[in-house]
Write a protein that holds these residues in place. Structure first.
Motif, PDB file in Angstrom:
ATOM      1  N   GLN A  12      34.163 -34.099  63.631  1.00  0.00           N
ATOM      2  CA  GLN A  12      33.318 -34.086  62.436  1.00  0.00           C
ATOM      3  C   GLN A  12      33.734 -35.143  61.421  1.00  0.00           C
ATOM      4  O   GLN A  12      32.921 -35.613  60.632  1.00  0.00           O
ATOM      5  CB  GLN A  12      33.322 -32.701  61.773  1.00  0.00           C
ATOM      6  N   HIS A  13      35.009 -35.557  61.446  1.00  0.00           N
ATOM      7  CA  HIS A  13      35.451 -36.592  60.519  1.00  0.00           C
ATOM      8  C   HIS A  13      35.065 -37.987  61.011  1.00  0.00           C
ATOM      9  O   HIS A  13      34.887 -38.900  60.206  1.00  0.00           O
ATOM     10  CB  HIS A  13      36.960 -36.483  60.294  1.00  0.00           C
ATOM     11  N   ARG A  61      41.221 -37.770  56.639  1.00  0.00           N
ATOM     12  CA  ARG A  61      40.376 -36.607  56.381  1.00  0.00           C
ATOM     13  C   ARG A  61      40.791 -35.417  57.236  1.00  0.00           C
ATOM     14  O   ARG A  61      40.765 -34.262  56.783  1.00  0.00           O
ATOM     15  CB  ARG A  61      38.917 -36.953  56.639  1.00  0.00           C
ATOM     16  N   SER A  62      41.210 -35.672  58.466  1.00  0.00           N
ATOM     17  CA  SER A  62      41.651 -34.587  59.334  1.00  0.00           C
ATOM     18  C   SER A  62      42.932 -33.945  58.795  1.00  0.00           C
ATOM     19  O   SER A  62      43.146 -32.737  58.962  1.00  0.00           O
ATOM     20  CB  SER A  62      41.879 -35.096  60.759  1.00  0.00           C
ATOM     21  N   ALA A 105      39.277 -41.487  59.155  1.00  0.00           N
ATOM     22  CA  ALA A 105      38.999 -40.216  59.832  1.00  0.00           C
ATOM     23  C   ALA A 105      40.278 -39.385  59.962  1.00  0.00           C
ATOM     24  O   ALA A 105      40.262 -38.153  59.795  1.00  0.00           O
ATOM     25  CB  ALA A 105      38.397 -40.481  61.202  1.00  0.00           C
ATOM     26  N   ALA A 124      41.600 -37.956  65.039  1.00  0.00           N
ATOM     27  CA  ALA A 124      40.802 -37.212  64.058  1.00  0.00           C
ATOM     28  C   ALA A 124      39.854 -36.255  64.758  1.00  0.00           C
ATOM     29  O   ALA A 124      39.495 -36.451  65.921  1.00  0.00           O
ATOM     30  CB  ALA A 124      40.008 -38.183  63.176  1.00  0.00           C
TER      31      ALA A 124
END
Length: 465
Positions: free
Chosen positions: A409-410, A459-460, A456, A406
């Motif tokens: 930022q995630h 989200r990526s 994570a 990931a």
């Protein structure tokens, strides 16, 4: 609505990991022969779940998983080779085993180990635990299932914290008032209070992660209309049990996770409305009261810690060793320098250290007899001495592979960030003790890391930029 095969497999993987974690945590943390035998059977489905998940995964995800699984496979190969190349042998007298002594008829340029049976039994068992935890990532369960996994870990840890606190206040001399403990420093169902402290840190990380995750999802909605307050209370209950349990190292790890969660929580309150900020201040005041009550309940242990630390400091000033850990660390480092490439072999510390141990080591100020060390009281240093630079590099490569899943930022979003903070607290505890020897911690730690990496990664994939 039809459920996809991968979704079903993800649920199976989460349930499997939770069953292992719960069983081990309620059965002495797994530090008992019968429990380890039963958990070995419970862990057997792990490789089959992994194989099915890899078969169903797309090529891109398999390539990402290769950065994690290939180093683990190479580490397994290293351990298997060492088991076929022992550097010690058992000597007998009248048919009875006396102990292990060094041998020269082994291949010095290949990995080796002291006692192959012990190496294989412990490594394969731990490999099953690690794979059961990693399956929570490999099978790619839905976000809802991952959050449910964190909820179960939090509830289980809170139940154990309350149980342990009650029996501690009742001055119980046996686990749950009925099971004799090999260690007088036990708490809840764990035979060693620093093992409980490590498990509590993981439970608090899961609870804090859920509290901040639900707060993050709520936006500007009233925070008390979300499950966040419940998880705040559960997290406080878990953390409050650590000073009551009595371990100094556990308390330091608990302070790391408490401080980390506070630093994550406070900045978010600055963006709330005045009414919501007042609610947050009320909660903070209640937490301070609970903290004071916890310190009052643990006052005897705090007094004991103060006297013990002062005595060790005075011993160092007078030229003594103080805490024996420092001397053990120095000689463990010497062991590493003797075999820096492949190390002494998985779970060989207890045999190799005896050849260099100074038998005046005592772990407690008032201890009358010398300690026999089964662990180095520093998991990182022990693993370095046992696996050498090659094994340590492969272990670090596995963690790097997880981090690559990931974008940074995630990883900084809830619940991933709070889980990582908890794992940092666990890593700090492992610098002065041996939490990785406890099966319940191994399974739970890898499961939480898999949840953090999995969310994570999801989200990526959704927001690649």
């Amino acid at each position: 609505m039809l459920v996809s095969p991968s979704s079903t497999l993800g649920r199976i993987a989460v349930v499997h990991a939770l069953v292992l974690s719960s069983f081990l945590s309620w059965r002495f943390g797994g530090m008992e022969a019968t429990t380890r035998m039963i958990s070995a059977w419970l862990a057997l489905p792990a490789p089959f779940i992994s194989a099915l998940a890899l078969r169903q995964a797309d090529a891109a995800f398999r390539r990402q998983l290769a950065w994690i699984l290939v180093p683990l496979a190479l580490l397994t190969t290293l351990v298997l080779i060492s088991a076929a190349n022992p550097h010690m042998r058992m000597i007998y007298a009248e048919g009875e085993p006396l102990g292990l002594v060094g041998r020269e008829d082994y291949l010095h340029y290949l990995p080796s180990t002291a006692w192959p049976r012990h190496t294989l039994e412990d490594f394969l068992l731990n490999a099953g635990y690690v794979l059961a935890g990693l399956n929570v990532l490999i099978t790619r369960p839905s976000r809802r299932v991952q959050i449910a996994a964190l909820t179960c870990v939090t509830l289980n840890a809170a139940a154990l914290a309350c149980t342990g606190t009650v029996f501690k206040l009742l001055h119980a001399t046996e686990i749950l008032g009925r099971y004799p403990s090999p260690n007088t420093n036990f708490f809840a169902t764990f035979v060693y209070y620093n093992h409980w402290g490590a498990f509590a840190v993981l439970g608090a990380a899961a609870g804090g992660a859920l509290a901040l995750y639900h707060l993050q999802q709520a936006g500007q909605r009233p925070w008390h209309s979300t499950p966040a307050p419940l998880f705040v209370v559960l997290t406080v209950l878990i953390l409050a049990s650590i000073p009551v349990s009595g371990g100094r190292a556990s308390l330091a790890a608990g302070l790391i996770i408490a401080l980390g969660l506070a630093l994550r929580f406070v900045p978010r309150q600055l963006h709330l409305s005045a009414r919501l900020r007042r609610s947050a201040i009320t909660v903070a005041a209640a937490l301070l009261v609970l903290t004071g009550a916890t310190l009052w309940l643990a006052r005897d242990r705090i007094h004991f810690w103060s006297n013990k630390t002062a005595g060790q400091y005075q011993e160092i000033q007078s030229g003594g060793i103080g805490d024996a850990r420092l001397a053990v660390y120095r000689q463990t480092w010497d062991l590493f320098l003797e075999k820096p490439v492949y190390g002494w072999g998985w779970q060989s510390f207890r045999y190799a250290f005896r050849s260099v141990q100074s038998f005046d080591y005592k772990m407690e100020n008032e201890q009358r007899e010398a300690s026999v060390f089964l662990d180095a009281h520093n998991d990182w240093l022990q693993r370095l001495a046992e696996l050498g630079l090659v094994g340590a590099t492969l272990s670090v490569a596995t963690l790097v592979g997880l981090a690559r899943l990931a974008l940074r930022q995630h990883w900084l979003l809830s619940p991933s960030a709070e889980i990582v903070i908890g794992l940092v607290g666990l890593a700090a505890l492992a610098c002065v003790d041996f939490p990785f020897a406890c099966p319940a911690i191994v399974v739970t730690g890898w499961m939480l890391l898999s949840v953090a990496a999995g969310i994570a990664h999801q989200r990526s994939e959704r927001f690649p930029a």
